[in-house]
Design an enzyme around this catalytic site. Structure first.
Site, short mmCIF file in Angstrom:
data_model
loop_
_atom_site.label_atom_id
_atom_site.label_comp_id
_atom_site.label_asym_id
_atom_site.label_seq_id
_atom_site.Cartn_x
_atom_site.Cartn_y
_atom_site.Cartn_z
N ASN A 108 -8.16 -0.34 -5.56
CA ASN A 108 -6.76 -0.19 -5.18
C ASN A 108 -6.49 1.15 -4.51
OD1 ASN A 108 -5.97 -2.72 -6.63
ND2 ASN A 108 -6.75 -1.54 -8.35
N ARG A 134 -8.56 -0.63 -15.71
CA ARG A 134 -7.59 -1.68 -15.39
C ARG A 134 -8.00 -2.32 -14.07
NH1 ARG A 134 -3.07 2.77 -15.59
NH2 ARG A 134 -2.63 2.97 -17.82
N CYS A 135 -7.63 -3.57 -13.87
CA CYS A 135 -7.86 -4.18 -12.55
C CYS A 135 -6.99 -3.50 -11.51
CB CYS A 135 -7.60 -5.67 -12.59
SG CYS A 135 -5.95 -6.12 -13.14
N THR A 136 -5.90 -2.88 -11.93
CA THR A 136 -5.01 -2.19 -11.00
C THR A 136 -5.25 -0.68 -10.95
OG1 THR A 136 -3.34 -2.01 -12.76
CG2 THR A 136 -3.15 -3.89 -11.24
#
Length: 519
Positions: free
Chosen positions: A259, A287-289
């Site tokens: 990201n 986190r994926c974010t």
């Protein structure tokens, strides 16, 4: 005494550990064993799907507003147990308690939102092209949903699947991560007991990855799964997508991210540095974010980096029950993986954020560490300045406390760099120029865009999901997720007493196309 937990299929606990056993350990204190886990195998997963198939029709016959009330009761039960559940999250995966409490809050918010959707599973009345005929559309449940979730958000992300799937009249088989089974068992109990769910409507399978994949294949072959939801790595998501595709199904895939955060010349640099700290190192960058790369304009690079470095060096790291910014890795198995990512660092990278790299210990200390550094799985935060677009560390997700920094000259180049790794989950831009904000929104490939906010942080009533290597365009949360767990059914009711053929028996008005106004 350390408790023993196991899968629950059709309301019955699965005994005998057909998939083996494991010890569930606290990553902040590895000598703290939460539970002995009896794992299921492929047959366990397939049996759970068969149990869900048997239970689903009766659950679908429960009126949607009543199912909505069940969701409301679940929300209130979770709320009443919020502190206990948050403490369990902290103990099992090492997430700081404040973050864990926020994660539990997201379950409550999701339940609050979908309570009302029980009275808003709207269809439409559509006008027919023929007389004495009515057209309707209805939302119908897909049937059996298999949800396979990661453990970095061990209770909030599962709720994104479980709540809307159950509300829509589906039965669910849920497989939590094998490193967060205690949270899985606790959330399962809160849903079943809090919602008064009938046996078989929600099933819990504790298993490793290969057994889950094999079990899913068996269940799909048997026709006992209608929708798969998966949260996890892009590599495994691709395999899940391939498997479901063979059965003409499209999985709901929420995968990894690289990201980007763009920092423009007009940005509030203190705010941008604060956002970079939270999104880059919160949950230890797992986190994926999580922030992957800061793409900062060359004119403000030095000023931004100085602020980001200072905040990172001052950030509390250690015991997750002590108000730190981040605690340990989620599980011991992620340590070797992160060490491999650190191996991608090159001589042309200048490192900031800490006086050392690698695993924190008494031999490799971090100043100001909170607690015993040798007790758990802790790593130094790393800011790698000078990353290049062909670097592995720029192109790939690095699941852990590692953030890259690079520079750009104009916004078009920043957008190109933001899209280059091929992920498309979350993104961020810090600017006070509305034109820059909207140019970035239009050009970035991410499914989510933040302006003057970090790459992390989702609200329960907005769509969540990514594109490219971050997902297949499916969305979770808010009303948009209803399209994942329902199918549209079209109904035409002809009460004319005769056969009316669409596109054929249609009355046409005759226009006078030669008409002209007089001069």
């Amino acid at each position: 005494m350390t408790k023993t937990i196991a899968s629950v299929v059709g309301g019955m606990t699965v005994s005998g550990a057909p998939g083996g056993t494991l010890e569930d350990r606290n990553p902040a204190r590895l000598d703290d064993v939460l539970a002995h886990v009896e794992l299921g195998d492929a047959g366990t997963f397939a049996a759970a799907c068969a149990a869900a198939r048997a239970a689903q029709p009766a659950w679908a016959d429960v009126p949607a507003p009543v199912r909505g009330r069940a969701i409301a009761h679940i929300g209130r039960t979770v709320e009443a147990n919020a502190e206990r559940l948050a403490r369990l999250v902290t103990r099992e995966i090492g997430k700081p308690y404040a973050e864990a409490l926020g994660e539990v809050r997201e379950i409550v918010d999701t339940c609050d939102f979908f309570l009302g959707e029980g009275r808003r599973l709207y269809g439409q009345t559509v006008s027919s092209e023929m007389p004495d005929k009515q057209l309707f559309t209805f939302r119908t449940p897909v049937g059996v949903v298999a949800a396979i979730t990661a453990g970095n958000f061990p209770v909030a992300v599962p709720a994104w699947y479980l709540v809307p799937a159950l509300l829509c009249g589906n039965a669910v088989v849920w497989k939590p991560a094998d490193y967060s089974p205690a949270c899985g068992q606790a959330l399962f109990e809160l849903f079943v007991r809090g919602g008064g769910l009938p046996e078989g409507v929600l099933n819990l399978v504790l298993a490793d990855g290969p057994s889950t994949y094999d079990g899913l294949a068996l269940a799909l072959d048997a026709g006992n799964v209608d929708k798969v939801g998966f949260t996890g790595s892009s590599a495994v998501g691709a395999k899940i997508g391939e498997l479901t595709g063979r059965h003409l199904q499209s999985a709901c895939l929420e995968l990894g991210g690289k990201n980007p955060m763009v920092v423009t010349p007009s940005a509030d640099l203190d705010l941008a540095a604060e956002g970079a700290l939270f999104s880059g190192f919160g949950t230890a960058g797992q986190r994926c974010t999580s922030l992957g790369t800061v793409i900062v304009h060359e004119s403000v690079h030095d000023d931004f980096l100085a602020r980001f470095d200072k905040l990172t060096r001052e950030a509390g790291v250690g015991d997750p029950e002590s108000g730190v910014v981040f605690g340990p890795m989620l599980d011991e198995k992620f340590a070797a993986q992160f060490e491999a990512y650190l191996g991608w660092l090159q001589p042309h990278h200048t490192l900031y954020g800490s006086s050392a790299t690698g695993r924190i210990s008494s031999r490799n200390p971090r100043e100001g560490f909170v607690g015993d550094p040798d007790a758990g799985v802790y790593f130094h935060p790393v800011i790698a300045d000078g990353v290049r677009e062909d670097d592995l560390v720029f192109r790939n997700e690095t699941f852990g406390p590692l953030v890259g920094v690079t520079t750009y000259r104009d916004l078009d180049d920043a957008i190109r760099l933001a899209n280059l790794p091929g992920y498309g989950l979350s993104s961020s831009i810090y600017t006070t120029d509305p034109q820059e904000a909207f140019r970035f929104r239009r050009g970035v490939s991410a499914g989510m865009v933040s302006i003057n906010n970090s790459t992390s942080g989702a609200e329960a009533h907005l769509p969540f999901g990514g594109n490219g290597k971050s997902g297949n365009g499916s969305r979770q949360s808010g009303m948009w997720v209803l399209d994942q767990f329902t199918r549209w059914q079209a109904v035409n009711w002809d009460y004319s007493g005769r056969l009316q053929k669409a596109q054929m028996d249609v009355t046409e008005l005759t226009p006078d196309e030669s008409f002209r106004l007089p001069d």
